[in-house]
Scaffold this active site. Structure first.
Site, PDB file in Angstrom:
ATOM      1  N   ASN A  79       0.869  -1.186   0.000  1.00 50.69           N
ATOM      2  CA  ASN A  79       0.000   0.000   0.000  1.00 50.69           C
ATOM      3  C   ASN A  79       0.903   1.233   0.000  1.00 50.69           C
ATOM      4  O   ASN A  79       1.475   1.584   1.030  1.00 50.69           O
ATOM      5  CB  ASN A  79      -0.894  -0.022   1.252  1.00 50.69           C
ATOM      6  CG  ASN A  79      -1.768   1.212   1.343  1.00 50.69           C
ATOM      7  OD1 ASN A  79      -1.884   1.972   0.371  1.00 50.69           O
ATOM      8  ND2 ASN A  79      -2.394   1.419   2.489  1.00 50.69           N
ATOM      9  N   LYS A 115       0.000   4.214  -0.380  1.00 50.44           N
ATOM     10  CA  LYS A 115      -0.746   5.378   0.144  1.00 50.44           C
ATOM     11  C   LYS A 115      -0.579   6.577  -0.805  1.00 50.44           C
ATOM     12  O   LYS A 115      -0.454   6.386  -1.998  1.00 50.44           O
ATOM     13  CB  LYS A 115      -0.272   5.706   1.563  1.00 50.44           C
ATOM     14  CG  LYS A 115      -0.253   4.473   2.468  1.00 50.44           C
ATOM     15  CD  LYS A 115      -0.229   4.811   3.916  1.00 50.44           C
ATOM     16  CE  LYS A 115      -0.052   3.537   4.723  1.00 50.44           C
ATOM     17  NZ  LYS A 115      -0.404   3.660   6.105  1.00 50.44           N
ATOM     18  N   HIS A 135      -9.799   0.470   4.487  1.00 48.04           N
ATOM     19  CA  HIS A 135      -8.537   0.709   5.204  1.00 48.04           C
ATOM     20  C   HIS A 135      -8.816   1.641   6.377  1.00 48.04           C
ATOM     21  O   HIS A 135      -9.678   2.513   6.290  1.00 48.04           O
ATOM     22  CB  HIS A 135      -7.515   1.336   4.247  1.00 48.04           C
ATOM     23  CG  HIS A 135      -6.141   1.411   4.835  1.00 48.04           C
ATOM     24  ND1 HIS A 135      -5.770   2.416   5.704  1.00 48.04           N
ATOM     25  CD2 HIS A 135      -5.062   0.595   4.715  1.00 48.04           C
ATOM     26  CE1 HIS A 135      -4.511   2.209   6.074  1.00 48.04           C
ATOM     27  NE2 HIS A 135      -4.062   1.116   5.485  1.00 48.04           N
ATOM     28  N   GLU A 164      -7.406   4.162   7.452  1.00 49.44           N
ATOM     29  CA  GLU A 164      -7.327   5.602   7.136  1.00 49.44           C
ATOM     30  C   GLU A 164      -8.608   6.071   6.445  1.00 49.44           C
ATOM     31  O   GLU A 164      -9.035   7.215   6.614  1.00 49.44           O
ATOM     32  CB  GLU A 164      -6.070   5.883   6.295  1.00 49.44           C
ATOM     33  CG  GLU A 164      -4.810   5.782   7.144  1.00 49.44           C
ATOM     34  CD  GLU A 164      -3.558   5.326   6.416  1.00 49.44           C
ATOM     35  OE1 GLU A 164      -3.506   5.410   5.178  1.00 49.44           O
ATOM     36  OE2 GLU A 164      -2.624   4.863   7.113  1.00 49.44           O
ATOM     37  N   GLU A 217      -5.793  -5.653  10.259  1.00 44.74           N
ATOM     38  CA  GLU A 217      -4.875  -4.544  10.478  1.00 44.74           C
ATOM     39  C   GLU A 217      -5.272  -3.801  11.753  1.00 44.74           C
ATOM     40  O   GLU A 217      -6.139  -2.914  11.709  1.00 44.74           O
ATOM     41  CB  GLU A 217      -4.949  -3.561   9.300  1.00 44.74           C
ATOM     42  CG  GLU A 217      -4.460  -4.112   8.000  1.00 44.74           C
ATOM     43  CD  GLU A 217      -3.778  -3.033   7.173  1.00 44.74           C
ATOM     44  OE1 GLU A 217      -2.604  -3.190   6.871  1.00 44.74           O
ATOM     45  OE2 GLU A 217      -4.421  -2.019   6.870  1.00 44.74           O
ATOM     46  N   GLY A 245       1.523   2.156  10.759  1.00 44.87           N
ATOM     47  CA  GLY A 245       2.416   3.306  10.643  1.00 44.87           C
ATOM     48  C   GLY A 245       3.028   3.758  11.959  1.00 44.87           C
ATOM     49  O   GLY A 245       3.568   4.864  12.041  1.00 44.87           O
ATOM     50  N   SER A 281       2.851  -2.097  10.532  1.00 53.93           N
ATOM     51  CA  SER A 281       4.284  -1.962  10.840  1.00 53.93           C
ATOM     52  C   SER A 281       5.083  -3.222  10.522  1.00 53.93           C
ATOM     53  O   SER A 281       5.990  -3.601  11.276  1.00 53.93           O
ATOM     54  CB  SER A 281       4.477  -1.540  12.307  1.00 53.93           C
ATOM     55  OG  SER A 281       3.933  -0.252  12.512  1.00 53.93           O
TER      56      SER A 281
HETATM   57  C1  PEP Z   1      -1.055  -0.007   5.815  1.00 47.85           C
HETATM   58  O1  PEP Z   1      -0.945   1.021   5.179  1.00 47.85           O
HETATM   59  O2  PEP Z   1      -2.042  -0.735   5.653  1.00 47.85           O
HETATM   60  C2  PEP Z   1       0.004  -0.366   6.758  1.00 47.85           C
HETATM   61  C3  PEP Z   1      -0.110  -1.515   7.389  1.00 47.85           C
HETATM   62  O3  PEP Z   1       1.013   0.517   6.924  1.00 47.85           O
HETATM   63  P1  PEP Z   1       2.396   0.232   7.724  1.00 47.85           P
HETATM   64  O4  PEP Z   1       2.962  -1.039   7.174  1.00 47.85           O
HETATM   65  O5  PEP Z   1       3.243   1.420   7.423  1.00 47.85           O
HETATM   66  O6  PEP Z   1       2.047   0.108   9.174  1.00 47.85           O
END
Ligand code: PEP
Length: 255
Positions: free
Chosen positions: A9, A11, A94, A96, A166, A172, A212
């Protein structure tokens, strides 16, 4: 056997030009493996140009979002049907999108429907917030989000759905979930899919962990029972790190 699925992803990072240079670098580092599927989800503007450049033996493309209507007066939106032929997957729900753009479970249900109607595969994201985790409500949140996301999905369509666990607090932040916790959540989701769609659907559905993920922890998730792959944000923006993560998936898938 379920294939491993690694999803990047990106983003709202990388311009069209930067994406192209990055993909070139990545394509040189990654070896195709038929037991591992790797999906790149760039910004929507970049999807088309990458679709002309991508080595389809190594990568597939995904979008990060779509609208739930197929067309109409919806300024600024892109429909799932418009992404057909360019993307194979669309990330839906997601955290976000849920938290910054206030997407509700109802909207997410409609988006999952739109993706399936367009012949594409939704990657339905679910996960608890830090407060929900502290309050011991993780299972409740997962149950509610999976129930809503899969409402109206038919027993024919479920084979095209991917679910990503997630935890919101892990995205993040560098504060990643223990692999045992990711496994427990994945098992819980799989059991719920079994209750809704039966044993075969539950055995076949791919359930990912995201939050992460990096080169140090990726292997522990990939080796965990019931975790079929990863949704990777930050580490997917570094060619060496992302290629290492894919390499670990290749090793585990062929072991
Ligand atoms: C994500 O964007 O779904 C994500 C898991 O980001 P990160 O790996 O940076 O935590």
């Amino acid at each position: 056997m379920r294939k491993k699925l690694i999803v990047a992803n990106w983003k709202m990072k990388f311009t069209v030009g930067e994406s192209s240079l990055f993909l070139n670098k990545l394509q040189e580092k990654v070896v195709a493996n038929r037991n591992v599927e790797v999906v790149i989800c760039p910004n929507v503007l970049t999807l088309q140009s990458l679709s002309l450049q991508i080595d389809r033996r190594k990568f597939k493309l995904g979008a990060q979002n779509c609208y739930y209507k197929d067309e109409g007066a919806f300024t600024g939106e892109v429909s799932a049907s418009m992404l057909r032929g360019i993307a194979n997957y669309i990330i839906i729900g997601h955290s976000e999108r849920r938290h910054i753009f206030c997407e509700t479970d109802k909207l997410i249900t409609q988006k999952v429907q739109a993706v399936l109607r367009s012949g594409l595969k939704p990657i339905l994201c679910v996960g608890e917030t830090k407060n929900e985790r502290i309050a011991g409500e993780t299972a409740h949140t997962l149950h509610a989000q999976v129930t809503a996301g899969l409402a109206n999905v038919t027993s024919e369509e479920i084979k095209d759905v991917v679910i990503a666990y997630e935890p919101v607090w892990a995205i993040g932040t560098g504060d990643f979930a223990k692999s045992e916790d990711a496994m427990t959540a994945a098992k819980y989701i799989r059991r719920q899919v079994e209750g809704l769609f039966g044993k075969k659907a539950a055995e076949e559905i791919q359930i990912l962990y995201g939050g992460s993920v990096d080169t140090d922890n990726a292997g522990s998730y990939l080796a965990a029972e019931d975790v079929d792959g990863l949704l990777v944000g930050g580490a997917s923006l570094k060619a060496d790190a992302f290629a290492t993560i894919i390499g670990k998936a290749n090793e585990i898938a062929t072991a």
